[in-house]
Design a protein around this motif. Structure first.
Motif, PDB file in Angstrom:
ATOM      1  N   HIS A  22       0.922  -1.037  -0.125  1.00 56.40           N
ATOM      2  CA  HIS A  22      -0.511  -0.192   0.161  1.00 56.40           C
ATOM      3  C   HIS A  22       0.659   1.388   0.336  1.00 56.40           C
ATOM      4  N   ASP A  25      -1.200   5.009   0.165  1.00 58.78           N
ATOM      5  CA  ASP A  25      -2.544   4.932   1.052  1.00 58.78           C
ATOM      6  C   ASP A  25      -1.740   6.381   2.141  1.00 58.78           C
ATOM      7  N   ARG A  28      -2.381   4.303   5.478  1.00 61.56           N
ATOM      8  CA  ARG A  28      -1.279   3.424   6.284  1.00 61.56           C
ATOM      9  C   ARG A  28       0.390   4.339   6.064  1.00 61.56           C
ATOM     10  N   GLY A  30       2.936   3.510   4.656  1.00 59.28           N
ATOM     11  CA  GLY A  30       3.965   2.934   3.352  1.00 59.28           C
ATOM     12  C   GLY A  30       4.792   3.935   2.745  1.00 59.28           C
ATOM     13  N   GLU A  48       2.739  -3.621  -4.284  1.00 63.18           N
ATOM     14  CA  GLU A  48       1.181  -3.996  -4.152  1.00 63.18           C
ATOM     15  C   GLU A  48       0.320  -2.922  -5.103  1.00 63.18           C
ATOM     16  N   ASN A  51      -4.917  -2.782  -2.981  1.00 62.02           N
ATOM     17  CA  ASN A  51      -5.570  -2.949  -1.808  1.00 62.02           C
ATOM     18  C   ASN A  51      -7.063  -2.426  -1.003  1.00 62.02           C
ATOM     19  N   ILE A  54      -8.092  -0.027   0.794  1.00 59.40           N
ATOM     20  CA  ILE A  54      -7.885   1.889   0.721  1.00 59.40           C
ATOM     21  C   ILE A  54      -9.288   2.298  -0.349  1.00 59.40           C
ATOM     22  N   HIS A  59      -5.145   5.434  -4.992  1.00 60.54           N
ATOM     23  CA  HIS A  59      -3.553   5.334  -4.690  1.00 60.54           C
ATOM     24  C   HIS A  59      -3.727   4.039  -5.431  1.00 60.54           C
ATOM     25  N   ASN A  60      -4.279   3.236  -5.349  1.00 65.27           N
ATOM     26  CA  ASN A  60      -4.510   1.858  -5.938  1.00 65.27           C
ATOM     27  C   ASN A  60      -3.250   2.054  -7.558  1.00 65.27           C
ATOM     28  N   ASP A  79      -5.605  -7.417   3.364  1.00 64.26           N
ATOM     29  CA  ASP A  79      -5.518  -6.079   4.684  1.00 64.26           C
ATOM     30  C   ASP A  79      -6.849  -7.047   5.523  1.00 64.26           C
TER      31      ASP A  79
END
Length: 126
Positions: A22, A25, A28, A30, A48, A51, A54, A59-60, A79
């Motif tokens: 992540h 994110d 979290r 990262g 990754e 996630n 998220i 963000h992904n 997660d």
């Protein structure tokens, strides 16, 4: 606390692979903006790219773009810190027998995932 370079060296000394979980994110821990430099230095083996916890999918998507830019395979993470999270994200990939073949198989993996918020840990009060 260990510096990132020392962590990478220790992982590699044990024959392990380094994945950035992540990375973008903000909720979290990262590597965030440091991911590009870590990829350029050759410290990262996989990123990754999805996630399931998220909520902001940008963000992904940013993680996926970074992995592609550096030619790195992507991983996913459910997660799952609660039963409702189990299976929220997973990979289907060919068999492998060590770190090198794992990375090769990871490049062929099919990624599956859906956003699932964390389950409530406590029943609401009166």
């Amino acid at each position: 606390m260990l510096r990132a370079r020392e962590v990478v060296e220790r992982i590699r000394a044990q024959g392990g692979l380094v994945c950035a979980p992540h990375p973008y994110d903000p909720l979290r821990s990262g590597v965030g903006a440091g991911l590009d430099a870590m990829c350029e230095a050759g410290w990262i083996d996989a990123v990754e790219v999805f996630n399931a916890k998220i909520p902001d999918q940008e963000h992904n998507r940013t993680a996926l773009r970074t992995a592609r830019a550096y030619g790195l395979p992507g991983t996913v993470g459910s997660d799952a810190h609660d039963p409702a999270g189990v299976g929220a994200a997973y990979l289907e990939m060919p068999a492998f027998d060590g770190p090198v073949s794992f990375l090769d198989a990871l490049r062929e993996a099919e990624c599956y995932g859906e956003y699932r918020p964390h389950a409530l840990r406590y029943a609401p009060g009166p």
